[in-house]
Design a protein around this motif. Structure first.
Motif, PDB file in Angstrom:
ATOM      1  N   UNK A  56       0.809  -1.220   0.000  1.00 48.27           N
ATOM      2  CA  UNK A  56       0.000   0.000   0.000  1.00 48.27           C
ATOM      3  C   UNK A  56       0.846   1.276   0.000  1.00 48.27           C
ATOM      4  N   UNK A  57       2.069   1.163   0.517  1.00 46.80           N
ATOM      5  CA  UNK A  57       2.956   2.337   0.538  1.00 46.80           C
ATOM      6  C   UNK A  57       4.388   1.856   0.316  1.00 46.80           C
ATOM      7  N   UNK A  58       4.779   1.639  -0.937  1.00 47.58           N
ATOM      8  CA  UNK A  58       6.076   1.015  -1.225  1.00 47.58           C
ATOM      9  C   UNK A  58       7.278   1.924  -1.060  1.00 47.58           C
ATOM     10  N   UNK A  59       7.087   3.152  -0.631  1.00 47.78           N
ATOM     11  CA  UNK A  59       8.212   4.081  -0.495  1.00 47.78           C
ATOM     12  C   UNK A  59       8.573   4.362   0.956  1.00 47.78           C
ATOM     13  N   UNK A  60       8.054   3.577   1.900  1.00 49.85           N
ATOM     14  CA  UNK A  60       8.343   3.830   3.308  1.00 49.85           C
ATOM     15  C   UNK A  60       9.437   2.880   3.796  1.00 49.85           C
ATOM     16  N   UNK A  61      10.578   3.432   4.156  1.00 53.02           N
ATOM     17  CA  UNK A  61      11.730   2.612   4.543  1.00 53.02           C
ATOM     18  C   UNK A  61      11.464   1.795   5.797  1.00 53.02           C
ATOM     19  N   UNK A  62      10.631   2.329   6.708  1.00 46.55           N
ATOM     20  CA  UNK A  62      10.384   1.640   7.973  1.00 46.55           C
ATOM     21  C   UNK A  62       9.744   0.274   7.765  1.00 46.55           C
ATOM     22  N   UNK A  63       8.872   0.161   6.783  1.00 44.50           N
ATOM     23  CA  UNK A  63       8.213  -1.126   6.536  1.00 44.50           C
ATOM     24  C   UNK A  63       9.213  -2.168   6.060  1.00 44.50           C
ATOM     25  N   UNK A  64      10.104  -1.760   5.158  1.00 45.13           N
ATOM     26  CA  UNK A  64      11.135  -2.693   4.689  1.00 45.13           C
ATOM     27  C   UNK A  64      12.079  -3.074   5.828  1.00 45.13           C
ATOM     28  N   UNK A  65      12.468  -2.096   6.618  1.00 43.43           N
ATOM     29  CA  UNK A  65      13.381  -2.370   7.725  1.00 43.43           C
ATOM     30  C   UNK A  65      12.766  -3.372   8.697  1.00 43.43           C
TER      31      UNK A  65
END
Length: 447
Positions: A56-65
């Motif tokens: 839903x928000x592929x540009x948020x670094x926190x989710x990947x981290x």
């Protein structure tokens, strides 16, 4: 003499990162759900929640981290590194992302790569003792012991109550043959954690090297009391007793060291020496034979098709967990579904040859039939034709990139053929897509 190795680092982290005001509320909900599940140690659930947040928000670094952390806790370090890569791409100033990526690299024995990440983390946050500690471990792994010592000194300066840092500094001093300097470090560990067998063992080994054999026996007695299955402590206690000319007392220690580690050629040598001193020359010769032969056997393995740690029997067992997707579908004019289902039935009756013929026909009539490629791949794998099975898996994934079971099967097959990295990355993708049995295989074969 051989001494204790530095322990591998195992860490878990927690991030407190926020979304921008423009992020969709549903993405925030999934992100917060992932954090909650992570705190409850539900890492598979957390992974799926962070995956939804990323969708839903592929540009948020926190989710990947945070998804990387979830994967790391599931021992999927290859998959974690890919997520940390993306997190760093989106936010290159996140010291924790570099630190966590370094940890996962170290778990994959990429200690030079890990060292670079830890160094970058230190540049961004020079007061974090954990980064120095981990960099010290990576330096130790590539035998940069003086650099490691500097890092452990800094760790202790920033965190003077860190018992583990004193322990690894003591081990590092042993590597540098500063046995006298290691004694205060092991003593400090004992003061901070009196039940830690490794600290007594480490101090006992240093005392052995310093010819304080009586003191060594005392420390090794305590190490064995706290950890009665530590073969190295028995070996060194036997050695110290031999130096004190207590050959009879040394024999049971060497016996135990060999019982715990059958290829301990040093223990055979020590036991043979004691037997010789006690007049048992026949027994001594047998032990010396073992010491000589065990350390000098060169075995050339025949080239095997199954060159990975997943052998044929294990592959069959892991593959059989997965079943063909055979759901009732509306029968099309070309009747490919009927051929597919008949092929599945024939396979279950043990007629693999006829099953393949029907699946071939199903694919001929419907070239985009992903389930037919996958099922044919399963049968080919069972027949031992792993490379043909991979080709069918490739086709199924091309047609359905979210077909989790296919990644799982392709992963275990690749691993069995010696492509550990490619296999483990496929297993990681299967887990990311929701096929949770992948994580058991990752834990057993990818670390």
């Amino acid at each position: 003499m051989k001494r204790h190795l530095l322990p591998l680092v195992t860490l878990s982290f927690c991030a407190s990162l926020t979304f921008s005001a423009t992020a969709q509320q549903t993405a925030v909900d999934y992100f917060e759900s992932g954090i909650t599940k992570s705190k409850a140690n539900d890492f598979t659930g957390a992974l799926q929640a962070f995956s939804m947040a990323i969708t839903m928000n592929p540009e948020n670094s926190a989710s990947y981290y945070n998804r990387g952390l979830a994967k790391a806790n599931l021992k999927d370090h290859r998959g974690a590194i890919l997520d940390y890569d993306r997190a760093i791409e989106l936010n290159g100033k996140d010291a924790m992302a570099y630190l966590s990526r370094g940890v996962s690299k170290s778990r994959q024995d990429d200690h030079r790569g890990a060292l670079l990440d830890f160094s970058r983390s230190i540049e961004l946050n020079p007061d974090d003792p954990q980064a120095y500690y981990n960099r010290g471990l990576s330096r130790s792994r590539i035998e940069q012991y003086r650099g490691a010592l500097t890092d452990f000194n800094k760790t202790i300066e920033l965190d003077p109550g860190n018992a583990q840092a004193y322990y690894v500094r003591g081990i590092t001093k042993q590597k540098l043959e500063d046995f006298a300097g290691s004694l205060p470090d092991f003593t400090k560990v004992i003061d901070l954690t009196p039940k830690r067998a490794q600290a007594y063992a480490g101090r006992g080994i240093s005392k052995t090297e310093l010819a304080d054999f009586t003191g060594a026996v005392t420390d090794l007695n305590k190490a064995i009391e706290l950890s009665p299955e530590d073969g190295e402590s028995y070996f060194y206690r036997g050695y110290a007793k031999g130096k004190l000319e207590d050959y009879k007392g040394a024999l049971p220690d060497y016996d135990k060291a060999i019982a715990l580690k059958a290829d301990n050629y040093r223990a055979y040598y020590g036991r043979g020496f004691c037997k010789s001193k006690l007049g048992d020359q026949k027994g001594a010769v047998l032990d010396f034979n073992q010491a000589i032969e065990m350390n000098n056997v060169n075995v050339t393995d025949a080239k095997l098709v199954y060159s990975g740690r997943i052998n044929r029997a294990t592959l069959d067992k892991l593959r059989d967990v997965v079943q063909e997707r055979n759901k009732i579908n509306e029968l099309g004019a070309e009747r490919s579904e009927a051929y597919f289902s008949r092929g599945i039935s024939k396979n279950k009756q043990g007629d693999q040859k006829s099953a393949i013929i029907d699946l071939n026909k199903a694919i001929e009539l419907s070239p985009t039939y992903a389930e037919a490629y996958f099922s044919r791949g399963l049968i080919k794998s069972a027949q031992g034709d792993q490379r043909a099975a991979i080709m069918d898996c490739n086709s199924a994934i091309k047609l359905n990139p979210r077909y989790a079971e296919v990644y799982y099967i392709r992963g275990i097959i690749k691993h069995s053929l010696g492509d550990e990295n490619g296999g483990c990355l496929d297993l990681s993708k299967a887990g990311e897509l929701g096929y949770n049995p992948s994580y058991k295989v990752i834990s057993d074969y990818c670390n």
